[in-house]
Design a protein around this motif. Structure first.
Motif, short mmCIF file in Angstrom:
data_model
loop_
_atom_site.label_atom_id
_atom_site.label_comp_id
_atom_site.label_asym_id
_atom_site.label_seq_id
_atom_site.Cartn_x
_atom_site.Cartn_y
_atom_site.Cartn_z
N SER A 48 -24.43 -27.64 3.02
CA SER A 48 -23.50 -28.66 2.52
C SER A 48 -24.16 -29.61 1.53
CB SER A 48 -22.91 -29.46 3.69
OG SER A 48 -23.93 -30.19 4.33
N SER A 49 -25.47 -29.66 1.52
CA SER A 49 -26.17 -30.57 0.61
C SER A 49 -26.90 -29.83 -0.51
CB SER A 49 -27.15 -31.42 1.40
OG SER A 49 -28.10 -30.58 1.99
N ALA A 50 -26.52 -28.60 -0.78
CA ALA A 50 -27.28 -27.78 -1.72
C ALA A 50 -27.08 -28.19 -3.18
CB ALA A 50 -26.93 -26.31 -1.55
N MET A 51 -25.90 -28.66 -3.54
CA MET A 51 -25.65 -28.97 -4.95
C MET A 51 -26.34 -30.28 -5.34
SD MET A 51 -22.08 -29.36 -6.97
CE MET A 51 -21.73 -27.65 -7.15
N HIS A 52 -27.11 -30.23 -6.40
CA HIS A 52 -27.84 -31.39 -6.94
C HIS A 52 -28.76 -32.01 -5.89
CE1 HIS A 52 -25.38 -31.00 -10.44
NE2 HIS A 52 -24.29 -31.31 -9.79
N ALA A 53 -29.32 -31.20 -5.04
CA ALA A 53 -30.20 -31.71 -3.98
C ALA A 53 -31.57 -32.06 -4.54
CB ALA A 53 -30.34 -30.65 -2.89
N PRO A 54 -32.18 -33.10 -4.00
CA PRO A 54 -33.55 -33.42 -4.41
C PRO A 54 -34.51 -32.34 -3.91
CG PRO A 54 -32.79 -34.91 -2.70
CD PRO A 54 -31.64 -34.07 -3.07
N PRO A 55 -35.71 -32.29 -4.45
CA PRO A 55 -36.65 -31.23 -4.07
C PRO A 55 -36.98 -31.17 -2.58
CG PRO A 55 -37.39 -32.29 -6.07
CD PRO A 55 -36.23 -33.09 -5.56
N PHE A 56 -37.02 -32.32 -1.88
CA PHE A 56 -37.34 -32.25 -0.46
C PHE A 56 -36.21 -31.59 0.34
CE2 PHE A 56 -35.46 -36.46 -0.98
CZ PHE A 56 -34.56 -36.54 0.06
N MET A 57 -34.98 -31.64 -0.17
CA MET A 57 -33.87 -30.92 0.49
C MET A 57 -34.02 -29.42 0.30
SD MET A 57 -31.82 -32.59 2.35
CE MET A 57 -30.52 -31.40 2.51
N TRP A 58 -34.52 -29.00 -0.86
CA TRP A 58 -34.78 -27.57 -1.05
C TRP A 58 -35.88 -27.09 -0.12
CZ3 TRP A 58 -31.48 -24.50 -3.26
CH2 TRP A 58 -30.57 -25.03 -4.16
N ALA A 59 -36.88 -27.95 0.10
CA ALA A 59 -37.92 -27.59 1.07
C ALA A 59 -37.32 -27.48 2.47
CB ALA A 59 -39.03 -28.63 1.04
N TYR A 60 -36.39 -28.37 2.80
CA TYR A 60 -35.70 -28.31 4.09
C TYR A 60 -34.92 -27.00 4.22
CZ TYR A 60 -32.24 -29.50 7.68
OH TYR A 60 -31.44 -29.49 8.78
N MET A 61 -34.25 -26.60 3.16
CA MET A 61 -33.48 -25.35 3.20
C MET A 61 -34.40 -24.15 3.43
SD MET A 61 -30.70 -25.86 0.21
CE MET A 61 -30.43 -27.54 -0.29
N ILE A 62 -35.51 -24.12 2.73
CA ILE A 62 -36.47 -23.03 2.91
C ILE A 62 -37.01 -23.04 4.34
CG2 ILE A 62 -38.75 -22.19 2.21
CD1 ILE A 62 -38.03 -23.25 -0.63
N ASN A 63 -37.33 -24.24 4.84
CA ASN A 63 -37.83 -24.35 6.22
C ASN A 63 -36.80 -23.87 7.23
OD1 ASN A 63 -40.15 -25.46 5.20
ND2 ASN A 63 -39.64 -27.55 5.77
N ILE A 64 -35.53 -24.18 6.99
CA ILE A 64 -34.49 -23.78 7.93
C ILE A 64 -34.32 -22.26 7.92
CG2 ILE A 64 -32.00 -23.90 8.37
CD1 ILE A 64 -33.68 -26.29 9.35
N PHE A 65 -34.43 -21.63 6.77
CA PHE A 65 -34.35 -20.16 6.75
C PHE A 65 -35.51 -19.54 7.51
CE2 PHE A 65 -31.75 -20.74 2.79
CZ PHE A 65 -30.57 -20.28 3.36
N ILE A 66 -36.71 -20.08 7.34
CA ILE A 66 -37.87 -19.58 8.10
C ILE A 66 -37.67 -19.84 9.59
CG2 ILE A 66 -40.34 -19.94 8.50
CD1 ILE A 66 -40.55 -20.51 5.46
#
Length: 127
Positions: free
Chosen positions: A91-109
């Motif tokens: 839900s927070s993927a669009m225009h997310a700051p870089p630490f949110m992208w790190a969170y997304m990668i962490n959640i997939f792992i």
């Protein structure tokens, strides 16, 4: 063994989120040319707490021996937490700051780790 691997995964995930907090946000740089960088401490702490919720519940289930007594219930609870975290990430993927992208990668792992964890818990219960 489980708690050590959980601690290492949690520590690496939180360090990843903290590291990506130092990265510049490309969307803000494009939309605001006079953007002055400030470390997003509030966002990093909030996302680290979201990420830590899975590990806190897993530690609680492991310390109360609920994982051994009720493996299906434990896996269901952990699956719900993982699913909620995936929803937060998507839900927070669009225009997310870089630490949110790190969170997304962490959640997939974490999701793939969770699948391995649940399979091993259920196999251990059957055996």
């Amino acid at each position: 063994m489980l708690l050590k691997s959980l601690f290492i995964l949690w520590l690496l995930g939180c360090l990843n989120i903290i590291y990506f907090g130092f990265q510049l946000d490309p969307f803000l740089i494009k939309s605001e040319p006079e953007y002055i960088y400030q470390y997003p401490i509030d966002g990093v702490i909030l996302i680290s707490l979201f990420f830590s919720s899975y590990f806190i519940v897993t530690y609680f289930l492991e310390s109360t021996s609920s994982i051994q007594k009720h493996p299906f219930r434990s896996c269901t609870i952990l699956s719900i937490i993982t699913f909620i975290q995936l929803l937060i990430a998507f839900s927070s993927a669009m225009h997310a700051p870089p630490f949110m992208w790190a969170y997304m990668i962490n959640i997939f792992i974490l999701f793939f780790f969770h699948l391995v964890l649940c399979v091993s818990i259920i196999r251990h219960k059957k055996g």
